[in-house]
Design a protein around this motif. Structure first.
Motif, PDB file in Angstrom:
ATOM      1  N   UNK A  75      -8.349  -6.162 -26.750  1.00  0.00           N
ATOM      2  CA  UNK A  75      -8.711  -5.878 -28.133  1.00  0.00           C
ATOM      3  C   UNK A  75      -7.938  -4.650 -28.612  1.00  0.00           C
ATOM      4  N   UNK A  76      -7.763  -4.530 -29.923  1.00  0.00           N
ATOM      5  CA  UNK A  76      -7.073  -3.353 -30.475  1.00  0.00           C
ATOM      6  C   UNK A  76      -7.806  -2.052 -30.138  1.00  0.00           C
ATOM      7  N   UNK A  77      -9.140  -2.013 -30.232  1.00  0.00           N
ATOM      8  CA  UNK A  77      -9.829  -0.775 -29.838  1.00  0.00           C
ATOM      9  C   UNK A  77      -9.577  -0.405 -28.372  1.00  0.00           C
ATOM     10  N   UNK A  78      -9.499  -1.404 -27.486  1.00  0.00           N
ATOM     11  CA  UNK A  78      -9.256  -1.114 -26.072  1.00  0.00           C
ATOM     12  C   UNK A  78      -7.869  -0.515 -25.860  1.00  0.00           C
ATOM     13  N   UNK A  79      -6.870  -1.037 -26.583  1.00  0.00           N
ATOM     14  CA  UNK A  79      -5.513  -0.501 -26.479  1.00  0.00           C
ATOM     15  C   UNK A  79      -5.463   0.918 -27.033  1.00  0.00           C
ATOM     16  N   UNK A  80      -6.057   1.126 -28.196  1.00  0.00           N
ATOM     17  CA  UNK A  80      -6.067   2.458 -28.816  1.00  0.00           C
ATOM     18  C   UNK A  80      -6.771   3.472 -27.919  1.00  0.00           C
ATOM     19  N   UNK A 126       6.451  -2.819 -28.153  1.00  0.00           N
ATOM     20  CA  UNK A 126       6.013  -3.618 -29.307  1.00  0.00           C
ATOM     21  C   UNK A 126       5.901  -2.802 -30.592  1.00  0.00           C
ATOM     22  N   UNK A 127       5.657  -1.493 -30.451  1.00  0.00           N
ATOM     23  CA  UNK A 127       5.642  -0.538 -31.572  1.00  0.00           C
ATOM     24  C   UNK A 127       4.438  -0.641 -32.497  1.00  0.00           C
ATOM     25  N   UNK A 128       3.514  -1.519 -32.236  1.00  0.00           N
ATOM     26  CA  UNK A 128       2.252  -1.535 -32.981  1.00  0.00           C
ATOM     27  C   UNK A 128       1.122  -1.829 -32.007  1.00  0.00           C
ATOM     28  N   UNK A 129      -0.073  -1.306 -32.330  1.00  0.00           N
ATOM     29  CA  UNK A 129      -1.249  -1.557 -31.513  1.00  0.00           C
ATOM     30  C   UNK A 129      -1.584  -3.044 -31.530  1.00  0.00           C
ATOM     31  N   UNK A 157       0.716   1.944 -22.408  1.00  0.00           N
ATOM     32  CA  UNK A 157       1.759   2.817 -22.952  1.00  0.00           C
ATOM     33  C   UNK A 157       3.109   2.109 -23.028  1.00  0.00           C
ATOM     34  N   UNK A 158       3.520   1.452 -21.928  1.00  0.00           N
ATOM     35  CA  UNK A 158       4.811   0.770 -21.902  1.00  0.00           C
ATOM     36  C   UNK A 158       4.835  -0.363 -22.926  1.00  0.00           C
ATOM     37  N   UNK A 159       3.760  -1.101 -23.033  1.00  0.00           N
ATOM     38  CA  UNK A 159       3.721  -2.227 -23.968  1.00  0.00           C
ATOM     39  C   UNK A 159       3.764  -1.748 -25.411  1.00  0.00           C
ATOM     40  N   UNK A 202      -7.184   3.349 -24.592  1.00  0.00           N
ATOM     41  CA  UNK A 202      -6.406   3.622 -23.384  1.00  0.00           C
ATOM     42  C   UNK A 202      -5.247   4.564 -23.689  1.00  0.00           C
ATOM     43  N   UNK A 203      -4.577   4.348 -24.816  1.00  0.00           N
ATOM     44  CA  UNK A 203      -3.448   5.203 -25.193  1.00  0.00           C
ATOM     45  C   UNK A 203      -3.928   6.611 -25.522  1.00  0.00           C
ATOM     46  N   UNK A 204      -5.026   6.721 -26.264  1.00  0.00           N
ATOM     47  CA  UNK A 204      -5.560   8.034 -26.627  1.00  0.00           C
ATOM     48  C   UNK A 204      -5.989   8.812 -25.384  1.00  0.00           C
ATOM     49  N   UNK A 205      -6.592   8.116 -24.416  1.00  0.00           N
ATOM     50  CA  UNK A 205      -7.032   8.778 -23.191  1.00  0.00           C
ATOM     51  C   UNK A 205      -5.836   9.258 -22.373  1.00  0.00           C
ATOM     52  N   UNK A 206      -4.765   8.455 -22.327  1.00  0.00           N
ATOM     53  CA  UNK A 206      -3.560   8.883 -21.615  1.00  0.00           C
ATOM     54  C   UNK A 206      -2.967  10.124 -22.271  1.00  0.00           C
ATOM     55  N   UNK A 207      -2.855  10.130 -23.589  1.00  0.00           N
ATOM     56  CA  UNK A 207      -2.320  11.294 -24.298  1.00  0.00           C
ATOM     57  C   UNK A 207      -3.218  12.512 -24.098  1.00  0.00           C
ATOM     58  N   UNK A 208      -4.534  12.307 -24.032  1.00  0.00           N
ATOM     59  CA  UNK A 208      -5.458  13.424 -23.800  1.00  0.00           C
ATOM     60  C   UNK A 208      -5.258  14.000 -22.408  1.00  0.00           C
TER      61      UNK A 208
END
Length: 297
Positions: A30-35, A17-20, A11-13, A37-43
């Motif tokens: 990997x981009x899927x791993x970042x997406x 950085x403003x992009x995945x 989330x902080x990164x 992790x962020x989606x799970x935090x928002x959930x």
């Protein structure tokens, strides 16, 4: 709810950085791993933390509320991980930002003395203009800023630090060097070589000198002090810089000082985010800065 440090780090990164894609590169994920992790935090939080704009993620109000807390938890986690790895009384990495003049002429000696005093050796130094330092403080990419430009920004704590003296300098053969009892009016229609917008040095010129001139011209706009010194030494114009920054060029007789009837003093400033976690390391460094005096020898 079981929020993981990895999710907060992602989330902080992403906020910084403003992009995945950029966040994934910085985190070596990997981009899927970042997406994911962020989606799970928002959930888990049941709130979106970013506004999506094409491929860019702009942190929203909910995200801004979380950012200082996430930054604090990551800082505490890092301190625990390094608790027994450092011989000195404090642990952790200190991220210092300095504007150009301070970063080149002052901060290296500050860090030298801080290391000698505390045995803490894990610091980074980012040098840019005042505006960029403030931006990185706001994004929690830096812990503390040391700048020469006056800052009025609601999310930053600003404390007066060291004093500085500005000077106007020119080539030794410049016509202004032949005028006795130089007045500001003698600088009318001069060609000036200036720093870029966002620089505290440029701000000083625009606030203190240019309002007293009816006509002045910008010959060059450059983003490093040394480039300005070289242009002035080449006879391309005059400039206004910190006396500390031009001392070597004056000693080498590449530049000469112009004695003007105007107060040329200015202030250096110490900055940090008002919601930044005050770790023992950061508290120690802030206190050290406020008691420190420059001694380049």
């Amino acid at each position: 709810m079981n929020i993981a440090l990895k999710q907060l780090r992602v989330f902080v990164t992403v906020a910084q950085e403003r992009t995945i894609t950029a966040a994934a590169e910085k985190l070596f994920l990997s981009k899927p791993a970042v997406s994911m992790a962020l989606a799970e935090l928002e959930r888990q939080l049941d709130h979106k933390l970013f506004d999506r704009n094409n491929n860019r993620l702009i942190i929203n109000e909910q995200g801004k509320r979380l950012l200082p807390l996430a930054d604090e938890l990551l800082a505490r986690s890092h301190a625990i991980e390094n608790l027994f790895d450092q011989a000195g009384p404090v642990t952790g990495k200190l991220k210092v930002g300095s504007s150009d003049t301070v970063g080149n002429q002052v901060t290296p000696f500050l860090l030298r003395d801080f290391r000698a005093s505390t045995q803490h050796a894990d610091q980074s130094l980012f040098i840019s203009n005042t505006a960029q330092i403030c931006h990185k403080l706001s994004e929690f990419e830096l812990d503390v800023g040391l700048v020469e430009g006056k800052v009025q920004q609601a999310d930053l704590i600003t404390k007066a630090w060291l004093d500085d003296e500005m000077v106007v300098v020119c080539h030794p053969d410049h016509p202004l060097t032949h005028i006795d009892n130089l007045r500001l009016s003698d600088l009318e229609n001069s060609q000036w070589i200036l720093r870029e917008p966002g620089s505290g040095t440029r701000e000083f010129f625009l606030n203190r000198i240019s309002p007293r001139l009816e006509e002045w011209h910008q010959a060059f706009e450059l983003n490093t002090t040394e480039a300005i010194i070289n242009c002035v030494a080449a006879g391309l114009g005059i400039t206004c810089l910190s006396k500390l920054a031009i001392a070597h060029a004056v000693n080498d007789k590449r530049l000469v000082l112009l004695d003007l009837p105007i107060d040329m003093r200015r202030q250096y400033w110490l900055l940090y985010h008002k919601e930044k976690y005050q770790s023992p390391l950061l508290t120690l460094f802030l206190d050290f800065c406020l008691q420190w005096q420059l001694n380049p020898a």
